[in-house]
Design an enzyme around this catalytic site. Structure first.
Site, short mmCIF file in Angstrom:
data_model
loop_
_atom_site.label_atom_id
_atom_site.label_comp_id
_atom_site.label_asym_id
_atom_site.label_seq_id
_atom_site.Cartn_x
_atom_site.Cartn_y
_atom_site.Cartn_z
NE ARG A 46 -4.55 7.35 -13.29
CZ ARG A 46 -5.68 7.05 -13.95
NH1 ARG A 46 -6.44 6.06 -13.53
NH2 ARG A 46 -6.03 7.75 -15.00
CE1 TYR A 97 2.57 5.56 11.74
CE2 TYR A 97 0.75 5.73 10.19
CZ TYR A 97 1.97 6.16 10.66
OH TYR A 97 2.60 7.20 10.03
CG ASP A 168 0.10 -1.86 9.69
OD1 ASP A 168 1.20 -2.34 9.35
OD2 ASP A 168 -0.10 -0.63 9.78
CE LYS A 193 7.37 3.89 8.76
NZ LYS A 193 6.08 3.62 9.39
C1 LIG Z 1 4.80 4.09 9.26
C2 LIG Z 1 3.65 3.18 9.45
C3 LIG Z 1 2.53 3.30 8.63
C4 LIG Z 1 2.37 4.40 7.59
O1 LIG Z 1 3.19 4.18 6.48
P1 LIG Z 1 3.73 5.37 5.52
O2 LIG Z 1 4.59 4.62 4.57
O3 LIG Z 1 4.45 6.35 6.38
O4 LIG Z 1 2.54 5.97 4.87
C5 LIG Z 1 1.50 2.39 8.83
N1 LIG Z 1 1.57 1.43 9.77
C6 LIG Z 1 2.64 1.29 10.57
C7 LIG Z 1 2.66 0.21 11.61
C8 LIG Z 1 3.72 2.16 10.44
O5 LIG Z 1 4.77 2.03 11.26
#
Ligand SMILES: *Cc1c(COP(=O)(O)O)cnc(C)c1O
Length: 353
Positions: A46, A97, A168, A193
């Site tokens: 972990r 988001y 982000d 993504k």
């Molecule tokens: C999809 C997304 C997230 C969340 O990520 P997950 O892997 O689905 O938990 C956060 N920020 C942005 C800009 C996203 O497109």
């Protein structure tokens, strides 16, 4: 990784591999173990895992910091938001988001933090909101409105005021934008993504060049247990190897489509920041027209998510959590790596239908 001035494309391909030795495996293996033989600093999985480290080495080099992998983007976002002390003020964009927005709303409701939502493209408004804040959350471009923030100014102002700044960077990836170089303290990613790129894995990451912040993020991951599976991490690293190729094609396709969509009589508005692979359109005819596009496309897939090799589109307001300031008819396009003429014909037909 050789200590050479290498470009990001080479780092993507060459990073995170076992040392070159006769007979050594070319790829980092999937290390499926919950524990390690006693006697070394890491004794339980972990805390750390060699497969995570291979992925983290590559992403860290690209962003210019030290990376930590998490079970999902939201796990990384939760860890980064926990850098704000209890009761502190967090400044965040209206159009972050929607998972981030929902988490902030829940934390505010529970009294864990106070949230000041701002128009992230309005620099003066953000600067005014920073006084007395502990954490600045940024996204640029925002999801799905594609607003652009003046990141260097915001990060510098945050630093002056002792505010931890987080970016982000999911939409841009380190190939298009390196927030740590622009002055951010922490970068977070939904690796789900573009970084992994094949819509087959959920993973997240946080990156920082600050040892103290890294320690806190690592402790949060270890104690909250939001760790990724080694197999998922390995898949993400496999996808990451071709990020530069995928992104180059997706961005080129997006630029062509955005230009043509601007001329399309059935499209009222195109949002495209001039870079990246995400475009948002508003078809003439409101919500019904947008729903029709979702129903009749055949090359594009109507689905949430983004950043994969396949082109997806989605009317964002179908999610109840999407802010009402996002237009009802806004359709977000995640442009993939298919032939651009096939993408165009399908979209043109769906819009003209
Ligand atoms: C999809 C997304 C997230 C969340 O990520 P997950 O892997 O689905 O938990 C956060 N920020 C942005 C800009 C996203 O497109």
């Amino acid at each position: 990784m050789p200590d050479l001035p290498l470009s990001p494309a080479t780092r993507l391909v060459a990073g995170g591999r076992p040392a070159h030795q006769p007979g050594a495996s070319l790829n980092a293996p999937v290390e499926l173990t919950s524990t390690y033989v006693a006697g070394a600093p890491v004794n339980y999985a972990r805390v750390d895992n060699p497969t995570w480290r291979a992925f983290e080495d590559v992403l860290g080099e690209l962003e210019g910091g030290s990376a930590l992998a998490y079970a999902s983007g939201m796990a990384a976002i939760s860890a980064a938001l926990a850098l704000a002390p209890v009761g502190a003020v967090v400044v965040a964009p209206h159009h972050a988001y929607n998972g981030t927005g929902a988490l902030l709303a829940e934390l505010a409701e529970q009294g864990v933090v106070q949230v000041r939502r701002v128009d992230i493209a309005d620099t003066d408004e953000v600067l005014a909101a920073l006084d007395g804040a502990a954490l600045l959350w940024t996204e640029s471009p925002t999801n799905p409105m594609l607003e652009i923030a003046d990141l260097p100014t915001l990060f510098a102002a945050a630093r002056e005021r002792g505010v931890v700044s987080v970016c982000d960077n999911t939409f841009s990836t380190p190939l298009l934008q390196r927030p740590l170089e622009l002055g951010a303290d922490v970068v977070v990613h939904s690796v789900t993504k573009f970084l992994s790129g094949h819509s087959d894995v959920l993973l997240g990451a946080a990156v920082t060049a600050d040892d103290g912040l890294r320690e806190r993020l690592h402790t949060h991951r270890t104690l909250r247990g939001a760790i990724p599976g080694p197999m998922e991490t390995w898949l993400a690293l496999r996808g990451l190897r071709t990020l530069h190729l995928r992104l180059e094609r997706s961005c080129a396709n997006a630029a062509v489509l955005a230009e043509r969509l601007r001329e399309h009589p059935a499209v009222e508005r195109v949002r495209y920041p001039g870079t990246g692979a995400i475009v948002a359109i508003e078809p003439v005819g409101g919500r019904a027209a947008a729903e029709r596009v979702e129903q009749v496309v055949r090359v594009w897939t109507p689905a949430t998510s983004l950043g994969g090799v396949e082109s997806l589109l989605e009317r964002r307001r179908r999610h109840p959590a999407e802010p009402p300031t996002v237009p009802e008819q806004l359709v977000r396009l995640s442009v993939g790596v298919e032939d651009v003429e096939d993408l165009w014909r399908d979209l043109d037909r769906a819009l003209s239908d």
